[in-house]
Write an enzyme that holds these catalytic residues in place. Sequence first.
Site, PDB file in Angstrom:
ATOM      1  N   LYS A  43     121.312  -6.067  87.636  1.00 60.13           N
ATOM      2  CA  LYS A  43     122.032  -7.105  87.212  1.00 60.13           C
ATOM      3  C   LYS A  43     123.709  -6.837  87.188  1.00 60.13           C
ATOM      4  CE  LYS A  43     119.650  -9.571  86.603  1.00 60.13           C
ATOM      5  NZ  LYS A  43     119.058 -10.188  87.856  1.00 60.13           N
ATOM      6  N   HIS A  98     118.857   1.237  92.909  1.00 62.64           N
ATOM      7  CA  HIS A  98     119.158   1.039  91.741  1.00 62.64           C
ATOM      8  C   HIS A  98     119.232   2.299  91.027  1.00 62.64           C
ATOM      9  CE1 HIS A  98     119.627  -3.401  91.495  1.00 62.64           C
ATOM     10  NE2 HIS A  98     118.532  -3.161  91.491  1.00 62.64           N
ATOM     11  N   SER A 128     122.521 -10.936  81.346  1.00 66.69           N
ATOM     12  CA  SER A 128     121.697 -11.306  82.617  1.00 66.69           C
ATOM     13  C   SER A 128     120.540 -10.682  82.746  1.00 66.69           C
ATOM     14  CB  SER A 128     122.713 -10.690  83.601  1.00 66.69           C
ATOM     15  OG  SER A 128     122.212 -11.028  85.062  1.00 66.69           O
TER      16      SER A 128
HETATM   17  P1  A3P Z   1     124.310 -13.673  85.626  1.00 64.23           P
HETATM   18  O1  A3P Z   1     122.688 -13.472  85.412  1.00 64.23           O
HETATM   19  O2  A3P Z   1     125.250 -13.414  84.827  1.00 64.23           O
HETATM   20  O3  A3P Z   1     124.578 -15.131  86.443  1.00 64.23           O
HETATM   21  P2  A3P Z   1     121.937  -8.345  90.659  1.00 64.23           P
HETATM   22  O4  A3P Z   1     121.968  -8.993  91.979  1.00 64.23           O
HETATM   23  O5  A3P Z   1     122.379  -6.891  90.396  1.00 64.23           O
HETATM   24  O6  A3P Z   1     120.444  -8.746  90.177  1.00 64.23           O
HETATM   25  O7  A3P Z   1     122.880  -9.262  89.699  1.00 64.23           O
HETATM   26  C1  A3P Z   1     122.709 -10.669  89.254  1.00 64.23           C
HETATM   27  C2  A3P Z   1     124.002 -11.290  88.717  1.00 64.23           C
HETATM   28  O8  A3P Z   1     124.885 -11.552  89.922  1.00 64.23           O
HETATM   29  C3  A3P Z   1     123.434 -12.575  88.050  1.00 64.23           C
HETATM   30  O9  A3P Z   1     124.532 -12.826  87.097  1.00 64.23           O
HETATM   31  C4  A3P Z   1     123.863 -13.493  89.410  1.00 64.23           C
HETATM   32  O10 A3P Z   1     124.193 -14.572  88.782  1.00 64.23           O
HETATM   33  C5  A3P Z   1     125.094 -12.997  89.842  1.00 64.23           C
HETATM   34  N1  A3P Z   1     125.448 -13.067  91.066  1.00 64.23           N
HETATM   35  C6  A3P Z   1     124.744 -13.348  92.295  1.00 64.23           C
HETATM   36  N2  A3P Z   1     125.342 -13.730  93.400  1.00 64.23           N
HETATM   37  C7  A3P Z   1     126.788 -14.239  92.991  1.00 64.23           C
HETATM   38  C8  A3P Z   1     127.542 -14.914  93.416  1.00 64.23           C
HETATM   39  N3  A3P Z   1     127.613 -15.381  94.837  1.00 64.23           N
HETATM   40  N4  A3P Z   1     129.036 -15.140  92.761  1.00 64.23           N
HETATM   41  C9  A3P Z   1     128.771 -14.826  91.277  1.00 64.23           C
HETATM   42  N5  A3P Z   1     127.811 -14.106  90.862  1.00 64.23           N
HETATM   43  C10 A3P Z   1     126.737 -13.953  91.517  1.00 64.23           C
END
Ligand code: A3P
Length: 284
Positions: A43, A98, A128
Amino acid sequence: MSDDYLWVEGVPFFKNFSPETVRQLRDDFVIKAEDVVTVTYLKSGTNWMVKILCLIRSKGDPKWIQSVPIWERSPWVETEFGYQLLSEKEGPRLISSHLPIQLFPKSAFSSKAKVIYIIRNPRDVLVSGYFFWSLVSSCKKPKSLEEYFEWFCRGNVLYGSWFDHIHGWMSMRDRESVLILSYEELKKDTRKTVEKVCQFLGKTLEPEELKLILKNSSFQAMKENKMSNYSFVDGIFLRKELPLLRKGISGDWKNHLTVAQAEAFDKLFQEKMADLPRELFPWE
Ligand code: A3P
């Protein structure tokens, strides 16, 4: 809690992982000099960075990211599917993981492979993660944010303690082949951060290509891309239409943690991270 995960050397994994596979991966998997690896605590913006790396490779052309799922473009090495696919792949590979450093393939540390490690304010990681795991069928669901807060602070969540993960990977920060980036800087100045990534990878882009990368990796563009939000994996891993892209902002924790939780977390952060320089954490 301990029955809900498979524990390997004190680190919780999905139950369908096997300890032998995790250890074998650490000892035998070969990371090659031409590989580019994205490592994150869950996340923290993994999918965003992978998208950017794919777009850098395709010079901004979105065809690849729109037609091939992320786990094929940059497989998670610790999953059986990813391990298999990566073992068969020829040429320079994009790899995601991860894993905490002590379980990561050892070969990476003697190779010139480029590693990008993304950190994010753990309070936002926590929030998140709470919303994500509340919807995922293959993992224990927290009953409340309060419950998840406890799990997170103790490291009783998938891949273990955020604090340990950061400590492990931060020990690599002076290596030339390792780039530490934060979700916050990526969010604040995406252009500059993408340029930094290109410089690290030794890639040059035309202004038009950079523009395309920014356009195609934006939150909105990713939200609309079925291959990004996993909405087509109905019933396999996630619920249909589960938004991997929730809010995509920095500081959302302020809307969810209570004052008492925020204070308790501050205290924990100070205790656990006192030995690392403050400037590594741009949100503090
Ligand atoms: P939130 O849940 O706070 O919105 P991962 O890819 O490591 O699982 O992380 C997911 C988080 O990255 C989520 O956060 C998601 O919305 C955010 N995220 C993914 N793509 C993004 C983008 N292009 N711009 C901003 N945040 C992004």
